[in-house]
Scaffold this active site. Structure first.
Site, PDB file in Angstrom:
ATOM      1  N   GLU A  90       0.810  -1.214   0.000  1.00 17.87           N
ATOM      2  CA  GLU A  90       0.000   0.000   0.000  1.00 17.87           C
ATOM      3  C   GLU A  90       0.846   1.268   0.000  1.00 17.87           C
ATOM      4  OE1 GLU A  90      -4.134  -0.679   2.161  1.00 17.87           O
ATOM      5  OE2 GLU A  90      -2.466  -1.447   3.352  1.00 17.87           O
ATOM      6  N   CYS A 103       3.284   8.656   0.853  1.00 17.64           N
ATOM      7  CA  CYS A 103       3.732   7.767   1.924  1.00 17.64           C
ATOM      8  C   CYS A 103       3.963   6.391   1.315  1.00 17.64           C
ATOM      9  CB  CYS A 103       2.678   7.704   3.030  1.00 17.64           C
ATOM     10  SG  CYS A 103       3.090   6.553   4.367  1.00 17.64           S
ATOM     11  N   CYS A 114       4.120  -3.563  16.568  1.00 15.23           N
ATOM     12  CA  CYS A 114       3.602  -2.497  17.432  1.00 15.23           C
ATOM     13  C   CYS A 114       2.121  -2.756  17.701  1.00 15.23           C
ATOM     14  CB  CYS A 114       3.797  -1.137  16.776  1.00 15.23           C
ATOM     15  SG  CYS A 114       5.532  -0.704  16.508  1.00 15.23           S
ATOM     16  N   CYS A 117      -0.877  -0.743  15.825  1.00 18.93           N
ATOM     17  CA  CYS A 117      -0.765  -0.579  14.371  1.00 18.93           C
ATOM     18  C   CYS A 117      -1.400  -1.759  13.651  1.00 18.93           C
ATOM     19  CB  CYS A 117       0.717  -0.471  13.992  1.00 18.93           C
ATOM     20  SG  CYS A 117       1.009  -0.278  12.220  1.00 18.93           S
TER      21      CYS A 117
END
Length: 345
Positions: A90, A103, A114, A117
């Site tokens: 992505e 990004c 994490c 996330c």
């Protein structure tokens, strides 16, 4: 899988063409791909037809393909890009006036785990090649007819420092004045804190700016939220940051995801200030972006503002506005989700 042009530096293209082609052909191909951003080798009109045919069969362009595109109400676009082996990754485009940010991802999935996330729920599938990293920028730029020099943040799927060789080669491609010509000032790499790789990054001649994903104000808290701390301790990470050689125009960025009633107290803010003492740094605060399977809540805006108020007495501190929440495009949400709108507020 065939070798692809995207991901090759000029010397790589020269070698791939071999001695049967004049030397200037490699530069024509390089400039067409990275400066003019052609999406098809057939569009390189200054190449003879025979060479274009050879490239199509033996040395394809190798851009990732757009499998799905999700358009947010705020203008953000999340791309699901299909790679040459069928895996997907992505990339997010965030327009804002005349400024534009892409990004990009460095791995398919992420190994860091994490707890706040969504990408962590995927695990790691594989590293991206330099071409797959730089190719995200080329594909998104082409899809949005971008001609200006965009900002690049390596904050998508993956831990960039665990794929450092490919990240650095991609950075050289992104920054080459003869190619994509994006200034290193406009490229930021975000890491969870892989200390040996931070030291290795510091020795690179061409490198992005460095951002540290902090997210906790003490060792115990960070170990619970980011298990990577069990290997790379917070105090040692701060020492690595202090010895990191900043360029004259550069600050270290520390990112801090605020989780309601977990790491968002005034006491946490004061401990963050202490941690960052004597560092040339700034802090970006990110109120948790929600998602299914994440066992935390987003703090109220007034709690975020209180935290910011304490930190910015000592360190520049900014609240990062979420982009693309309704299409799972915001920080920490990249998990190949179908939309399904996220309920915000």
């Amino acid at each position: 899988m065939l070798q692809s042009i995207v991901g090759m530096e000029l010397t790589d293209i020269q070698q791939a063409l071999g001695s049967t082609e004049p030397g200037f052909r490699a530069r024509q191909i390089y400039e067409a791909v990275y400066r003019k951003r052609v999406a098809d080798v057939g569009a390189i009109s200054n190449l003879p037809k025979g060479l274009r045919d050879r490239l199509r069969s033996d040395l394809p362009l190798g851009l990732p393909e757009i499998e799905r595109r999700y358009d947010s109400t705020d203008g953000t676009r999340r791309y699901l890009l299909r790679l040459g082996d069928g895996k997907t990754v992505e990339t997010v485009w965030m327009p804002e006036g005349e400024r534009s940010t892409i990004c990009i991802s460095s791995q398919v999935g992420c190994p860091v785990d994490c707890k706040f996330c969504l990408t962590a729920l995927m695990g790691l599938e594989r590293h991206l090649t330099a071409g797959e990293i730089a190719g995200q920028v080329l594909r998104v730029a082409a899809d949005n007819s971008l001609t200006e020099r965009v900002n690049i943040v390596m904050m998508g799927q993956g831990e960039p420092l665990l794929n450092l060789a490919n990240v650095i080669k991609a950075t050289r491609l992104l920054t080459d004045p003869e190619g994509m010509a994006i200034s290193p000032r406009r490229i930021t790499l975000s890491t969870s804190g892989i200390i040996p790789k931070i030291d290795e990054l510091a020795r690179e001649a061409v490198r992005p700016k460095l951002a540290i994903s902090l997210n906790a104000s003490n060792e115990e808290q960070r170990r619970e939220l980011m298990p990577i701390t069990r290997k790379y301790h917070l105090a040692e990470l701060m020492e690595a940051c202090r010895r990191y050689p900043l360029r004259p125009w550069e600050k270290l960025t520390f990112e801090y995801v605020l989780l309601k009633d977990v790491n968002d107290t005034d006491g946490d803010a004061r401990r963050v200030v202490k941690l960052l003492a004597n560092l040339n740094a700034k802090v970006n605060l990110i109120a948790l972006n929600p998602g299914p399977g994440i066992p935390f809540s987003t703090p109220l805006p007034e709690r975020v503002e209180s935290f910011q108020g304490i930190v910015r007495r000592a360190v520049p501190c900014f609240i990062r506005r979420p982009r693309g929440l309704d299409v799972y495009a915001a920080c920490g949400q990249l998990k190949r989700m179908e939309t399904g709108l996220v309920q915000v507020g």
